[in-house]
Every structure is written in C-alpha cells, then in structure tokens.
Design an enzyme around this catalytic site. Sequence first.
Site, mmCIF file in Angstrom:
data_model
loop_
_atom_site.group_PDB
_atom_site.id
_atom_site.type_symbol
_atom_site.label_atom_id
_atom_site.label_comp_id
_atom_site.label_asym_id
_atom_site.label_seq_id
_atom_site.Cartn_x
_atom_site.Cartn_y
_atom_site.Cartn_z
ATOM 1 N N CYS B 20 26.854 37.974 32.814
ATOM 2 C CA CYS B 20 25.648 38.274 32.093
ATOM 3 C C CYS B 20 24.481 38.704 32.939
ATOM 4 O O CYS B 20 24.599 38.951 34.111
ATOM 5 C CB CYS B 20 25.250 36.998 31.424
ATOM 6 S SG CYS B 20 25.925 35.615 32.319
ATOM 7 N N ASN B 253 24.921 33.516 36.119
ATOM 8 C CA ASN B 253 25.618 34.798 36.048
ATOM 9 C C ASN B 253 26.742 34.735 37.064
ATOM 10 O O ASN B 253 26.488 34.556 38.252
ATOM 11 C CB ASN B 253 24.643 35.931 36.387
ATOM 12 C CG ASN B 253 25.359 37.262 36.534
ATOM 13 O OD1 ASN B 253 26.536 37.383 36.204
ATOM 14 N ND2 ASN B 253 24.651 38.249 37.035
ATOM 15 N N GLY B 254 27.958 34.864 36.586
ATOM 16 C CA GLY B 254 29.085 34.796 37.495
ATOM 17 C C GLY B 254 30.118 33.832 36.979
ATOM 18 O O GLY B 254 30.339 33.747 35.780
ATOM 19 N N MET B 498 58.037 47.388 48.071
ATOM 20 C CA MET B 498 58.848 47.704 46.887
ATOM 21 C C MET B 498 59.028 46.528 45.927
ATOM 22 O O MET B 498 60.007 46.453 45.201
ATOM 23 C CB MET B 498 60.224 48.254 47.284
ATOM 24 C CG MET B 498 60.192 49.575 48.018
ATOM 25 S SD MET B 498 59.354 50.902 47.136
ATOM 26 C CE MET B 498 60.500 51.289 45.844
ATOM 27 N N GLU B 913 45.330 55.378 45.427
ATOM 28 C CA GLU B 913 43.947 55.235 45.847
ATOM 29 C C GLU B 913 43.560 56.122 47.022
ATOM 30 O O GLU B 913 42.532 55.938 47.630
ATOM 31 C CB GLU B 913 43.614 53.778 46.118
ATOM 32 C CG GLU B 913 44.107 53.215 47.421
ATOM 33 C CD GLU B 913 43.326 51.966 47.783
ATOM 34 O OE1 GLU B 913 43.950 51.014 48.215
ATOM 35 O OE2 GLU B 913 42.095 51.956 47.613
ATOM 36 N N LYS B 964 50.460 42.844 45.062
ATOM 37 C CA LYS B 964 49.598 41.884 45.738
ATOM 38 C C LYS B 964 48.269 41.762 45.016
ATOM 39 O O LYS B 964 47.230 42.137 45.556
ATOM 40 C CB LYS B 964 49.376 42.274 47.194
ATOM 41 C CG LYS B 964 49.042 43.750 47.353
ATOM 42 C CD LYS B 964 48.743 44.143 48.777
ATOM 43 C CE LYS B 964 48.690 45.655 48.874
ATOM 44 N NZ LYS B 964 48.389 46.163 50.175
#
Lengths: 466, 1521
Positions: B20, B253-254, B498, B913, B964
């Site tokens: 929030c 917040n968190g 893999m 990525e 992972k």
Amino acid sequence: MGKVTGFLEHTRELPQRRAVVERVNDWFEVYQDFADEKVQTQGARCMDCGVPFCHNGCPLNNVIPDWNDLVYRDRWREAIRALHATNNFPEFTGRICPAPCEAACVLGINEPPVAIKVIEKQIIEHGFREGWIRPEPPLERTGKRVAIVGSGPAGLAAAQQLNRAGHSVTVFEKADRAGGLLRYGIPEFKMEKWVLDRRLKQMIAEGVEFRTNVHVGEAIPGEELREDFNAILLSGGAEQPRDLKVPGRELKGVHFAMEFLPQQNRVCAGDTVASQILAAGKRVVIIGGGDTGADCLGTSHRQKPMSVHQFEIMPMPPGDRSPQTPWPLWPLQLRAESSHEEGGIRDWSLATASFSGDEHGRVSKLHAVRVGPAPKFEPMAGTEFTMDVDLVLLAMGFTGPVRGGIIEQLSVNLDARGNVATDAGYMTSSPGVFAAGDLRRGQSLVVWAIAEGRNAAAAIDRYLRN
Amino acid sequence: MAGLPVEQGLYDPRNEHDACGIGFVVNIQGQQSHEIILKGLQILINLAHRGACGCDAETGDGAGILIQIPHKFFARECAQLGFTLPPVGEYGVGMVFLPVEPSHRLLAEGILERIAREEGLTVLGWRDIPVNVDAIGRVARASQPYIEQIFIRGASGMTQDELERKLYVVRKRAESEIAASDLPAKNFFYIPSLSSRTIVYKGLLLAPQIAEFYNELTDPDTVSALCLVHQRFSTNTFPSWQLAHPYRYLCHNGEINTVRGNVNWMHARTKVLASQLFGDDLKKLFPVITAGGSDTASLDNAVELLTLAGRSLPHVMTMLIPEAWDADMTMRPEKKAFYEYHASLMEPWDGPAAVAFTDGRVIGATLDRNGLRPGRYLVTHDGLVIMASETGVLPVKPEEVKFKGRLQPGRMLLVDTIERRIIPDDEIKERLWSRQPYGEWLKASQITLDSLPEPPRVYESDLDTIVMRQRAFGYTDEDLRVLMQPMAVTGDEAIGSMGTDTPLACLSDKPQPLFHYFKQLFAQVTNPAIDPIREELVMSLTSYIGTERNILEETSQHCHTLKLPHPLLTNRDLEKLRRVSTSDLLANTLPMLFRVAGGEKELERALDGLCRSASLAVKSRYTLLILSDRGTDREYAPIPSLLALSAVHNHLVREGTRTQVALIIESGEPREVMHFALLIGYGASAVNPYLAIETLEDQATRGNLGSGITFETALKNYKKAVNKGLLKVISKMGISTLQSYRGAQVFEAIGLNKSMVERYFTGTSSRIEGIGLDVLAREARMKHDHAFQHVSEADTELAIGGNYQYRVHGEYHLFNPLTVSKLQHAVRQSSFETFQEYTSLINNQSRELCTLRGLMDLKPADKPVPIEEVEPATEIVKRFATGAMSYGSISKEAHETLAIAMNRIGGRSNTGEGGEDEARFQRDPNGDWRRSAIKQVASARFGVTTNYLVNADELQIKIAQGAKPGEGGQLPGHKVDETIARVRHSIPGVQLISPPPHHDIYSIEDLAQLIYDLKNANPKARISVKLVAEVGVGTVAAGVAKAHADVVLISGHDGGTGASPLTSLKHAGIPWELGLAETQQVLVMNDLRSRIRVQTDGKLQTGRDVTIAALLGAEEFGFSTAPLVSMGCIMMRKCHLNTCPVGIATQDPALRKKFQGQPENVINFFFFIAEEVRQWMSKLGFRNMDEMVGRVDRIEMRKAIDHWKARGLDFSTILYNPQVPRRVGRRCMIAQDHGLEQALDYKLIDHAREALENGTRVEFKMPIRNVHRTVGAMLSGEIARRYGSAGLPEDTIRFDFNGSAGQSFGAFLAKGVTLTLEGDANDYVGKGLSGGRLIVYPSRTSTFLPEENMLVGNVVLYGATSGEAYFNGMAGERFAVRNSGATAVVESVGDHGCEYMTKGLVLVLGRAGRNFAAGMTGGIAYVLDETGEFSSVLCNRASVDLEPLDDPIDMQTVQKLIEKHVEATSSPRGQWILENWGKMIPKFVKIFPHEYKRVLGIPKFVPRPTTHIQQSAERQEAAHG
C-alpha cells in the site's frame, strides 16, 4: 565427470591391432595392450551426460559414465566395483561385445564416441593385475540347491549371482570344459581361453560346482534334476543352426560354422582333433556376413587357405549410420572386423542356389545368384554365376535351442519363434524351471546373455526366498 | 481472518497479502487543528494509485486514518447524547465494529460493557456514529459492520498510562471472549481502536470516500496534531473492513516475511512473561497475537504489548525492526551492543517494511534493514512534517520547505509533539543504547563456543563402519559425488541445468529422506527476494541460543546466551555444548532412534517417548536439548531427524515451554543445504551433521577430493557452502537473518497426510494428503535393511541415486533415453505414429509414477465429438509458447530456430531475459521472422530498451523462474561474446548478474506500476506476469490480476532449463498442477478470472498434459524442454558449462556449428501436440479449447492406486470447483482496464506531433503532480515505433515540468527527448532510459541547499541503457542499479548505489551510501569522497578497485560532466567544485570494476604508498586529534 572439456581436447584412440602379417601366423588376441594413461585420457572424453544413452544402450545397464570418470581420476578400484555391480564378466564383454553402448554414446551424435569398450577391458584387467578380483563366497548358505544347465555366459552369470546369494549351485555342461560358446565358439584371437579359465577359477573358489561331460537330458533325466534341486535354470543356448536347404547341401566339405570353429578351439587348447575341418590350401566360401562368419573368416586366415569369400544375402550396408537406424539405435552400417582386415573377399546380395560336387562327393562348385532386397530376395535374372570351392562354411545364424532332450523332459513350452517361453520372472511353463540366455531370447550378444543370467538369477533368488 | 472466505480447495486465507501507500502529517508543536486532518485526507487521495479496487470499482481494498482523540468534537456530541465527558486523558474512546443485526449487536455491546466494568472502568455511553452508506461501494456496503463508539472513563486516580493499559485489557478480553462465544455474526465484532489518546477511522473504502463516509472527519471541531493514513492494496477482492490500516499503533507498507515464526515464538514465550505494570492482568492479554491476524495486525499486537509494558515506542520499534548492525563497520560499539543485547531477547520481525507508527504523542516512521520500501518526507518552515510513500502528496509551496528527506534503511524519523521537535535518529538511538550498560552485560553474560572449555572426549570418526551408516541414513553415490564433493572442493553448492523430471518424493519407489517431501517457499511479487551475496551486509547467520526470558524485563541475565556465528557444529563444538555448565546453560541428550522392526507403532511410540523426555528435561531445567541419532544398530534405526525435531518443537510449543530450551540436532542424516534449511526452519538452533563430516574425512582420506584438499579444507569449504546455501534459502524468502528464519516454517509439504502434518508439522501446508508414519517407518526399514546387508566387493557401496542424472536403477526420469530418442525420431521423420509411441511412454505412469497429472484420469463424454468437428490444430497451436530462454544461455542458432518456428505457426517465442538483436525485428527475405513475440522483462533488464518493448506482442515480467524461484542468476563472462554484449548493452567478456528481485517490484503495488510503465511504452502489447507455483500463488495471481496484468503465467517447479543451484532445482516450487488449480480457484472466487488469461508451463510433454492443464484452468501453454529436445537437446544438463555438445546451450563457435535443429522439428512437435489435444477433445466432447478451460469436473483421480505411497494421496483440493454463480467467468472474457486514458503522455504526444512526424523541434512547459506516472514512456514508444533505437536528434522534443513528478518519471525515455523537472520526483526516475535526457533540480524558489535535500527517489535509472541524467540534489537507495549505459550526475546517493552496473558512467558529487558498487562488473563511477568514509567503509570493494583521479582523461571526463551538470541544472555545488577544481581533484575516487579491467587488460590496482584517501583520513585524524 570425466573432464568437462575432455571431449573437445582429445580424440578417440583405440589400441592398435597387431600387424596382419604377424597375427595371422598365431592364435593370440588381435589387439595390443594399451597403457593405463591412454585409457584415462579416453575416460576424460566422457561428457557425464545428464541422460547417458550408453548406460541404456548397454543391455547390462553398465553405469558407464561412473566408471569412465573413476578411470579418468585414477580410481581403478572403485571403477571395478562399479563395473562388477552390473557385469559379472567385463573381461568377456570388454573383448567380444560389439558395444551397443558406443553406438548410443551422446558424443557419437557428431563425433567419434567414447572408447567405452576399451575402458571396460582395461578396468577389469587392471583389477586382475592388482589382485583385487578375489573369490567372494557367500557369508552363509541358504540350503537351497540350483541346477544350471549350460555353462555359457548366461549360465555362468546366473551361477555366480545365485552362489553369492548363498544358494548351492551346480552347473552342468555337456562338453568337456565349461564356458559354452565362450569356450567353443569364440576364436582364440578374439579371446584367449585363459581369460575364461581365470574367471572359472574364481567361481569354483566361491563354491560353484561344475559338472562337465554331463549331458542333462541324456546322462541325467529331467525328473532326477527336479528331485535333486530346488530350482533349475536352462541356459543351454540356441544351438540349432540355420541350414541352407539347397541342392548339394549334403556334399562333403559343406559344414556349419559351429562344426568348424570348436575344432580349432580344441586344437588351441592342446587337444588333438581327428580329421579336423581345415581351410588350409582350400578355396573357402563362408555363407553369412555376420559375426560368426567373421570368426570363420579369421580362423580360416590362420589356417592358410588358398582363398576365402564371404557372402551375405542382404545388400551392402552404407558406410555410415543408415538413416533407418538413427542415433542412438544400433546402426545399420558396414563394419570391418579384424578378420576382414586380414583378407578375403566380401560380397553382398548373393544367394547360394546350389552346390555341386566332384566324383568323391566333395563340394567343388557353388552356384549363386544376385538377389534383390529383403524380405523377398528376388533373384535378378542374368546374374547367376558359379565358382570353384573346396570348403563351405554355413554361418547363417541359429534358429533356437536344440529341441527334444531336457526341454521335452521338463515339458517346457516354446514360444512362436521356437525359443523357450517364460513369464516376466524368467520362469518357464514348468514351475521352478527357469530359462535364460539365447535359449530364451534367441541368438544374441554375450552381453545379453550375461544380462539374462543376472536377471534370471534375481528371479530365482526371489522364488527361492518366498 | 475475518472477512476472508474460509479455507477451501487450494485456497487458504493465510496466504493473503497486502501492501500500500502510507503517510502521516504532524504539527511538530503539537498544535491541534482540523487542517491536519484535511491534509491527511488529501495525502490519502493523492496516494490512491497505490491502492487497488476489486471487481466493484467503487469498493477499494481499504483505507484509514488515525488521529488524536478529537475531544472538542466528542465533548459536544456526547453532551447531545446526554452524557458528559471528563477532561481529555481521563477517558478512552473505542471505535467498535459490531454485528448489524440489533439483537446480536446488543449482546456484543453488553459483553464489552461488562468487561469494562469488571476491569473497574465506567462506561459513559455509546455513540451511534453517523455514517453515509451512499458514499461507499456496493460490495463495501454489503459487508459493512455496524459502527459505534464507546466512551469509557478511568477509575479515579488512574494515570493516563494506567488507563491505556486497562483499555488494552478490556479490548483483549472482549476480543477473546467474543471469539470464543457462540455469538452469531461474531465475525463483525472488531475494535479498530480503544484508547485515551488516539482513534482510528477505517474501512473498506477508497481514499476519497473516507471523509464522506465518516462525516465527522470534516467537522471543524474534529482536530488533531497528527494524522496517520493508509491506502491498502490487497491480493484479493474479498470484502474485509478490519484489514484496513492503520491498526492501533501503526500502519505498514510491505510485508513481514517471518511472521509465522514471529507469531509462533511470541506464543511460545507467553509462559515466561511477567510485568509489574500489568500484574495479574497480564494473563488476560493472551494470546498476545490475535489468531488469524494479518502480518501487520500481528506486528501491531506485539508493539502494543511491549509499549504498554513499559518500553518507549521508538525502543519497541528498534527492537522489532532493527537495522542491519552485524556487519556495519561504521556503527559505534555501544549501539551494536544495544542491538546484540536485544537480538538475544527476540528475533527480528523481518521483511520489506515501511512502518509509520504513533502513540498519539510521538509519531514516526522506520524502514526495514534493507530499505526496500519508499518513504519521503518534508519539513516546512512553519513546523509541519509530511511523510508519505511518495513525495508530492500535499501541495506545499517550495519556499515553505525547510528540508526534504527520505526514510533510510534501519533509520527512524521521529517527531515528538511533547518535546516539540524532530528527534534525529542518532539521538534516538543514543537514548536507547545509553539506557543500560548493554556492552558490559554482554561481556559478562554472553558465551561463545571459543570461551567454553575443551571437552575431555570427542567422538572419533569411524571410517570402518562408514558405509553401513551412510546406507542407514540413505546416502547415495550421488549425494557424495554430485552434492557433497563440489561443496567440499569449491565451497559452493553445485549447479545443475534443465530442471527436474524425477518423481515427487511421495511418488518415488526409492526410500526418500523425509526432507524431500518438503518444498521451499520463496518471495514473489508481494515481497522481494534478497541478494545474499551482493547485499551481504543485511544478512546474518548469527544466533543466540539458550533459554529465553521474560521479554518485558531488561536484565543482564537476558543476554546470558550462547552466541553462534552459524548453525553448523563440529563434533568438538557439540561436545563443548554437551558438557556446558555455565550458569543455567545445561545440556541433555535425547536419543532419536526407534525399534525398526516394530514399524509404524514403534516409530510413534518412540516419538511420544521423545516428547515426554523433552518435557521432563525442561522440567529438570535443562536448557539445551540435543536430539541424537548416534547409536544406530541392528535393532535401532534413526527416526527421521526432521520428524523428531518438529515433533519435539511442536510438542513444547503446545506445552508453552518451547522458549526455555534450545533444540540441537546431532544426526547422521543431514548432508545437503535443503536438510539444514529444513531443520532450522522447523526450530533447530544448531546442527551437528556428524556423518556428513565423517564422510568428508573419508572422501579426503581416499583422495577423492583431489590433491590439496585435506579433510580440514574440505570441512571448511563444506561449512562455507552450507552457510552460503542457507543464506540463499532464507534470502529467497526475503528473510535476512537466520534468527527470524528459525521456526518460521517457510515450507510446503507435498504428499504428507494431514493428520501427521497437524500433529508433527503444525501449521505447514500439505494439500493433497499422502503418506503417514507407516510409510516413513517403511522407508526407514528399507534403508536399515540395506545398511545391514553384506557390503560386497562386487557391488557399489551406496545406492546409485539417479536423481540428478538418469540411471536405470535409480530414480525414474520423464526424459530418459527412450523418450528423448523417440521424440527426436518423431519430429525429424514427421511421424505422428512415433510421436504417439513417445507420448504413451510418458503418459503411461501406471508403473513409474512421476507426476500428479500421471495419477489423473479424464472422464470421456457420453457422446464424443467427431474429430473433424474439433477446432483445427492450426488454431490450437496459437495457444502455444516457448519458454523464456535467453540468447546468451542458448545459442543464436537455437534461439532463432525457435522464433522462426513459433512465428510460422502463430505461436509465441520468448526472448528470455537477454534482450534481442534489433536485426531480428525485420522479417527475412523468405518471410521468416526471427523476432520473438514475447519480450521478457526480467530483473536485470538486459537489453530492455524502448525499441525492444515496442517490437513485442507481449511483454512478460518474469517474477520467478521454475528452475530457481526467488533467485537471480549470472551469465559467466566466457559466454558474453561481442554480439551478446551488444544486445545486452554490456561489455564482452564481463560477467553479468541478474539480481534476485526486480528492484522496482518490492510489493504488489510496485508491480502495478511496472505493468503501467510497460503498457505505456507499448500500449499494443499485452502484459504478462510469470510466477512460479507455490502455496499461495493463487492469491498472488489475484493481486497480479488486480494490478492489471493481461496474462498470468504459472510455472511449475519442474520446468526451467536454466542453470541453478541443485537445492533450488530440486526443492523450490511445486508442480504446476497445484499452482494452476489454486490460481484458477482463487481467481474465480475473487471474480477476477474473467479479466486475465492464464498460462501454464513446466515440463509439458504430451497432448494429455495440455488437456489436463486446460481442464485445470489454463488457456495457454508454454514449453521449453520438449522443443529443445525436438531441436536436438539430449538432456546433457551441462548448460552452465558452455560445453553443450549439440550446439544449443553454448556460445562456443565450434560447438555452435554442431547445432542441427530445424524449425520444422519444432513445428512438428507443436502440431503433434495439438493433434493429440484434438483427439482428447473429441473424446471429452469439446469442440474448442475455450469450452474446456477450467472444466475440472472432467478430471478424476485414478482409481485403485495401489502404490505404497501414492495410495494415500487425495486430489479433491485440486479438483475443487468453487461454488460461484454462472455469471462469474471461468476463463478470460473481458479486457483489463489499464487506465491509460489519464496518462499525461497523450498530451505530450499531441504537443510533440510535429516532432514525431517531421522532426521539428518542439518545447512545452507544464505542471506535474505525483499522480502523473510514467511520464514520457508512451511518447518514447511512439518515437521508437517510427525511428527505432536511433530515435530523434538530441533535444528535438523538450518538456519542462514544474512540481512533484510521480513514479517512473522519464521511464524508457527515447533519444531526442529532454525532460526537465523543477521540483522533485518519486521512485524509478529514468527507469530503462533509452537515450533521452533527464534534468531535475529543486524549485528555484526553494530555500534549502539542493545537495542536502532529497530530489529523486529510489531505484533511479534502473536498467537504463543509454541517455543522460542530471540531478541537482540527493537520490535515494539503489541509484543507477543495473545501469548499462546511461551517464548520470547526482549530488548524493543512498545505499547500494550503482549495484550490478555493467556499463555507463555515474558521477556522485557528494556522499554515497553503504554497499556502493556491489556486483558492479562494468562501467565507471566517480565519487567525490570528501571525508574518506566512502573509500574506507561505504564502498563494497568485492568487485571493484578504487583509484585516485590521476589520469588526465579521467580528470577531463569528470570536469566536463560537472560542466554539463551545472549547465543543465545550475547546481551551486557543481559550480563550487568547478571553482575549486584543483583542490577537489584528489578527493575524487574512481570506481573501476575488476571484470571490466580484466577485459581491458588492465592489471588490478595496487594502491601506492599514500593515496589521497589515506591522506584525507590522516588529515581528519590530525584534526580530531
């Protein structure tokens, strides 16, 4: 895991075969010794695959990457443990197995595969040399008795496994010496027989009883065997040779390979063989392009023939892996065994139509024709020819166990192919009677025989313990 | 949790999260005014974008406000109601939520009144407060409680503090009594506040509604000197009034990651609590932590108790949320002692947290140790402090601002309205550390292992029996070879690739360690994972063990604990402990063995006995219990250590004695990181893995570890590897300290039956039932039998394992020689027949169980659909995507083959990525397209430029990856060639690090912001968010849907092709079947499913897999491993070594040549899959896939499963179908509303039309506010679409803004655009900067020094690839994190500056915070280090050299930059530096990464005898001396 970049740095290297001129003049093994260090370098080529296809390609499921790595790391003692864990007789397979593992080696997709077979042989020889291979008698006996009929690789593997599990094992062999095809089938130049004796000595020391010259089914009836033993394993091999039913087959000088080869084994062992079938000075034709044919070829070379031909009914395979048998399957491809290197003429797509003989009833001519591909092998008109021959060796494979005898006495059912039928637990239709090896699966590789023997032994052990 | 649905299917309300915007405003002088409240309300409204609404646009997730008791107003109102209030301070006001039904309400009121009376207080009366129900949404109305205020007077002579305590007692009693009662509708009952100082108004409201709903907030008589506000964003749409903040003391917040452990420990320590202030009342407060509360509610509960029991509020906050003190070299010893003392009292409440707190007199805010949440404040000349998650939430004239600052990691902002001043952090902390002689206490009482006497005897290794014992504990050859040896040799855990394709432990035929039935949880979206390597300074493995004392007191005895730097004990360490007799530290050893022949019964009996012995030991005042499995013999087998430990732990927790003892494990079982992580996670204080240690000795003795590795080295390395692994496990959960991880149970069990879990692993999720003690006993028996079998010379000593590599006699693998070759033969020969042979091998799991889906059966339709009526395969393949595998991890050839194949069939390939070469954006002459439709945006932002974003059909935010989850990654330098470096905007040969978290996503509302950013940059692309399955993923997915993602991807644990530590590969994440089913259920329950598409992936291999995924709720399907195998991958699992022999996962040119894959192979694969799906659809009676989505009713669990383990499984939770009306969609049917229409960029684009079309220069001025977010991104997207990455000539478009900019100002700004901002800006300024220029300076009318005031927020220039930025002021934490090409000048930065930077140039003209340059591998930074502190302690030198500015080129560079900076911003500091240039040169430091140097061929820097750093340090010393 071998060396990470080993396969990029090293090339495949195999021990040299001795010079042809030298080896055809003796009966010793063809291959020269190989230094441990060289074998370690070959071990470094192993890529330690996540999915090692070799391990699956091997009927024994030898854990090849593990011992490749151990050899690379100079840990021979652990290597032989790892090897023995799946293979009772690496010294046999390391010499005479055609190595389907290498055909399945991942490196083989685009490079020469890892020299697995050489490594295997070196591990076991290293082990013997160091005195690590000692008898392993069981710590306690179960009191159960097992009869093993047939002392070929399947029978021997089963015997060793069952004995080590504590059962009392008696191996029956109709011949004068134990070993089956290993003894009287594999030529000396592929495996010298001291290799076999060395292993038998270990087994005897472990407590396995060998009774040779006992033809079960003749000397001992099946019923007697059944009474004396808690379980019986039939491992008598697939000794029924495939015959060539053409006119002239009955002529003198036309022999099955398995008439020819054992005689030489006996001679090499120091026996005398009356009227030995010899290639010396003769025009020899070997019919059949397989391994047995090659063995006949090498044996003939050493007997100094005038000429040798080897005929095969199938077309000549491609030089490289055929697209019909993609990796990791056993490749259809032209192979050159040591015997081929030594001479003789190979020809393909040939069918023998008939033999004709001389006045003494000896074979003197072979009439052949070129044929089309399988399965019809249609003769091609106008390709008929005749050649002069003195000795014809039939090496066309085997059609299953010899019928009658013990198989009949124990009322064991056969399968559609004429082999002894078993359930998944290697038990035949006759309770307590098991079967393994060529007798069960049809003619095959020594590695399969050992695998069958081990699996059957495990099944028998379960059977006896329940 | 009240207001949330009960547990059902895979939904569990415990998994809900929220986050929030927070804020407060206070008059420092304590002057009350109505103005303050109006300001507070205004803050709320301006933070509205940080909140969220559910399916009803008028209903928010909750908002609230806390103010001082408005006495004047109440006095007036109460008088009208007929009762008179005493003076302020002598009465308390309760805000009370009550059942709506009058009769129920009266009962609740009656109970509250009675309790107040019983506590000696007087109820003055009730006030039925007027609320305006028309002001709120439909959903909110429907769930609204009846709201009243109660006025309670204290007894005469009571001080206000005493009254507060009594009111607390009253509230706790009422809560407990009503919760335990059978009062109907008791869930409505809730007391937001009951205090004489503060009152909380909150509810299921949107910010603007609060004042309308609670009309009295706008009454001029309602006054306060302070006001705390909160706007909530939750991961659900379930109406809950109580979960709005603020709570009684704080708003947050968190997320508190460790809350489960914290709550358990709070509960466990109740028995020893005692308080003079409360006396006998204390018992009435139990349970201190109200059951079922959120993390914030629980934290609030703890704060309340500790505060009212006598500690000051700042003291309590410091104790609960300490700063990172362990590794702080700048901290003074007294302060460290304070923290260390309190660390032995209790574990931290750990997590990303910005907490604003008040007791009505002081108000303040603090950040977690890592500074992961934003907090900005300003102080005005007239004495106002305004703090909020963002700057610009209240209009304040620049000239009125005295100071602008930000909350800093572990630091506290505190305003004391009694003392009428802001108390600086240093002063607060000094007051705290000087309270007691903490340092002396520690010295006197704290024990370390070193201080204990040498034990007379230590267990010797027994290498003769080692094989027997290894067998007894189930060691495999792989444990030694794959897991332990690399640890012993390298000090690191081994890496694998893999993914995993072996059976779940509960389906495996092999005996498993109990550990393997558990899966690690990890942080995703709602909290960030931490990088334990680069941000080591916040991590700690230290723990304090011994008996815990009454935390309401403070004595020197409290720190009489044993300090352990890490939890691994050698045999010698353990013997020291076993014989310890210092004061009340006393150890007792309890055997954890059982008679193995007795099976389940004996195991249970042994566990009962163990628990009884533990109780007895506690009674006998033993404080260390050592659970030991030494002494295994023919008769006795070890109890699985985790079972024994957890049984004792939970038993003692139930008994209330848990904190009186520490549990230590002496076991032969633990050997890999996961094992240790579990033991500690379930409460162990330390572990002595004696057999693992002996194994290392054995291995070293045998020479198996290579030359030079002695046992001692091996052990040292092994410990290091375990410790690193532990840090990784805790950090992926977002936890920083082992102490708060201990007992936090952040694991999920798969395949353990509920009754066993409830009894021995209380609180752990286990959702599909499964095995019980009987199977555990049988597994123990199997291992035991193996152990006592003769060790034959002709056999391997240990079982083969086969978990990490396929072995015939090892674990089953789905990808085995047969399936791999069949698949390859099928796609190469285009043989559907062979393909079906392949799929039948995989689908037929009757013999080899492997996956959950393998145990499912599909129910055929009564009337099948003729196959020709089923939608064609060409349509089905459009739902297929390939997984995110970066160019870099796989070769160009492999990457492009996938892209071509997917483009040909209309599916989607994924960049991964690593960016994408722009050459691929255009089609090839033959019509092929090598561009990936999905462009991934991952934590490192490699190659994420505006041009990259606009060339996508889909932008995928990778939160986690199956291989992972919760971890970052790295691409080793040797894989970074010229092209990869170009595409990734880095330097060839330089290692590239991906951080574990996205540094712009620490919380769910941050994700919403990133989605908004990306949508702005490319409004045509759909935005997807990739999550990994774990318990609670459905809840996160709901949050993702509310954050306006178009697609959510649920990845299974088994997927993932990337390199990953083996622990993560095997033990993190869960099967997609569970995650997908949970996602579907939770989205449907929240009515969010219809707005978002769901995709799943994770070792999908056959048409049947896809069919099951569709039936469980997926619309789209991702594949990675199988397409790779189709292209020739042979599951080498060596991707991380760059030696892929088939040219896929390698950059080695020689190996790349071996790549033989063809697009046709991949296309064949997908069409075969589609064809199989069609066959299933025909059987199941579906004509198209849409009909099939979410039809779980067509799946049943396979009947008559007779597998010894699997027969206990129960899939009813997976196959649960939430009962909702038909109108609630079960698949995606409507588009998300991204709210783009309010974007300021439409205006910008309008103004810039001339420039866009003709390149004409344009320039505009306009005001800006914090609600204007992501300014410039959409405009930049337009430029990139037209002009590619070349953009426009510099300064073609120029906008000058004035005000406070919202988040992501100038994000992805393209070349040719210059944005200037007079004022300040929030977080993420210049995120992904792609060539544009940014200039920010304070208002020209402001009165402060720019270089000492906050200008731009946290995470500025994150992932910038090019462009320039000039900031005339201070920046927050993580400035230029992952910068890969931008040039920036700034005058001061917070902690972690230039983290993971790979390229570019950063110049800091003032103070830089701690951990500067952590993980920096490329680019250059210069810092003006006037004090020498930067060079000596603040900079993280692990990967960089610090050098003086002595090269003329460097000097010139810096000087030029400053000149440009001054020109752009008129920076006074810049000007001053230039004026004193000669004197300043020696004070500059050049930060030069080692990696960068290496590739440039420059040797590492060797400092010369005296550098300017030392000189300045010497000068300082001289000055001080």
